[in-house]
Design a protein around this motif. Structure first.
Motif, PDB file in Angstrom:
ATOM      1  N   UNK A  14      -9.615  43.034 -12.469  1.00 50.98           N
ATOM      2  CA  UNK A  14      -8.956  44.019 -11.601  1.00 50.98           C
ATOM      3  C   UNK A  14      -9.453  45.428 -11.877  1.00 50.98           C
ATOM      4  N   UNK A  15      -9.670  45.770 -13.153  1.00 48.50           N
ATOM      5  CA  UNK A  15     -10.223  47.096 -13.471  1.00 48.50           C
ATOM      6  C   UNK A  15     -11.604  47.272 -12.845  1.00 48.50           C
ATOM      7  N   UNK A  16     -12.428  46.221 -12.886  1.00 44.34           N
ATOM      8  CA  UNK A  16     -13.751  46.274 -12.253  1.00 44.34           C
ATOM      9  C   UNK A  16     -13.637  46.464 -10.751  1.00 44.34           C
ATOM     10  N   UNK A  59       1.391  40.789  -8.429  1.00 45.58           N
ATOM     11  CA  UNK A  59       1.901  41.684  -9.470  1.00 45.58           C
ATOM     12  C   UNK A  59       2.372  43.023  -8.908  1.00 45.58           C
ATOM     13  N   UNK A  60       2.410  43.133  -7.584  1.00 49.49           N
ATOM     14  CA  UNK A  60       2.804  44.379  -6.937  1.00 49.49           C
ATOM     15  C   UNK A  60       4.011  44.146  -6.053  1.00 49.49           C
ATOM     16  N   UNK A  61       4.739  45.226  -5.780  1.00 51.90           N
ATOM     17  CA  UNK A  61       5.803  45.147  -4.790  1.00 51.90           C
ATOM     18  C   UNK A  61       5.193  45.044  -3.401  1.00 51.90           C
ATOM     19  N   UNK A 108      -0.119  47.912 -12.235  1.00 51.57           N
ATOM     20  CA  UNK A 108      -0.129  46.449 -12.148  1.00 51.57           C
ATOM     21  C   UNK A 108      -0.901  45.855 -13.324  1.00 51.57           C
ATOM     22  N   UNK A 109      -2.037  46.451 -13.668  1.00 52.64           N
ATOM     23  CA  UNK A 109      -2.833  45.972 -14.795  1.00 52.64           C
ATOM     24  C   UNK A 109      -2.017  46.076 -16.086  1.00 52.64           C
TER      25      UNK A 109
END
Length: 173
Positions: A14-16, A59-61, A108-109
């Protein structure tokens, strides 16, 4: 070990994604190229954003920058590069992506790091990478002529939904 999570760790993936989305936004903000090239680059941004959002959505709303971006992507897929609304929609999409990359995405991360073991993060990251490998892609415009047409997911009306479906379908055999 160097203290960094492995490349298959979901947080690393996700960071990438966040770095790549940010880079594409910068490329679009430079405003170079013909309208058609900008449309191709915008389509590439949409494809990358769909790939990313499918991985990160759990992982998000539901009411965040990615939800806003989703609506803008759907409008943008029907806008031609010569239409006045194209640049307006693209600007809105870039702003939503930038907000996500700077605020919502890192949160989220951090939540994934807090709630998932390293083993689980590795499993989730591997699953995301496998689904991406199995799904057709939309290459960066500079690479479009070097990627086999059968491996590309071409943009146009319904592109966002087709891309999501391809990423959510488990790879067969």
């Amino acid at each position: 070990m160097n203290g960094h999570p492995p490349a298959t760790d979901l947080t690393t993936v996700l960071d990438g994604d966040h770095r790549e989305l940010d880079r594409l936004c910068t490329e679009l903000e430079l405003g170079q190229g013909s309208p058609e090239n900008r449309k191709d680059l915008a389509d590439h941004l949409v494809a990358e954003l769909v790939r990313h959002s499918v991985a990160e959505e759990p992982y998000l709303g539901e009411d965040g920058d990615l939800a806003e971006a989703d609506g803008l992507m759907r409008e943008l897929e029907g806008a031609g590069p010569q239409e006045t609304r194209f640049e307006r929609l693209l600007g809105g999409l870039i702003r939503a992506v930038r907000r996500h990359v700077r605020e919502e995405g890192p949160a989220a991360v951090a939540e994934i790091r807090r709630t998932c073991s390293p083993e689980r993060r590795a499993e989730l990251g591997e699953a995301v990478l496998d689904s991406r490998e199995a799904a057709p892609t939309l290459p960066h415009p500079d690479l479009a002529d070097r990627v086999p047409q059968a491996d590309q997911l071409w943009p146009g009306p319904g592109f966002v939904d087709r891309a999501r479906a391809a990423l959510r379908t488990p790879a067969s055999g």
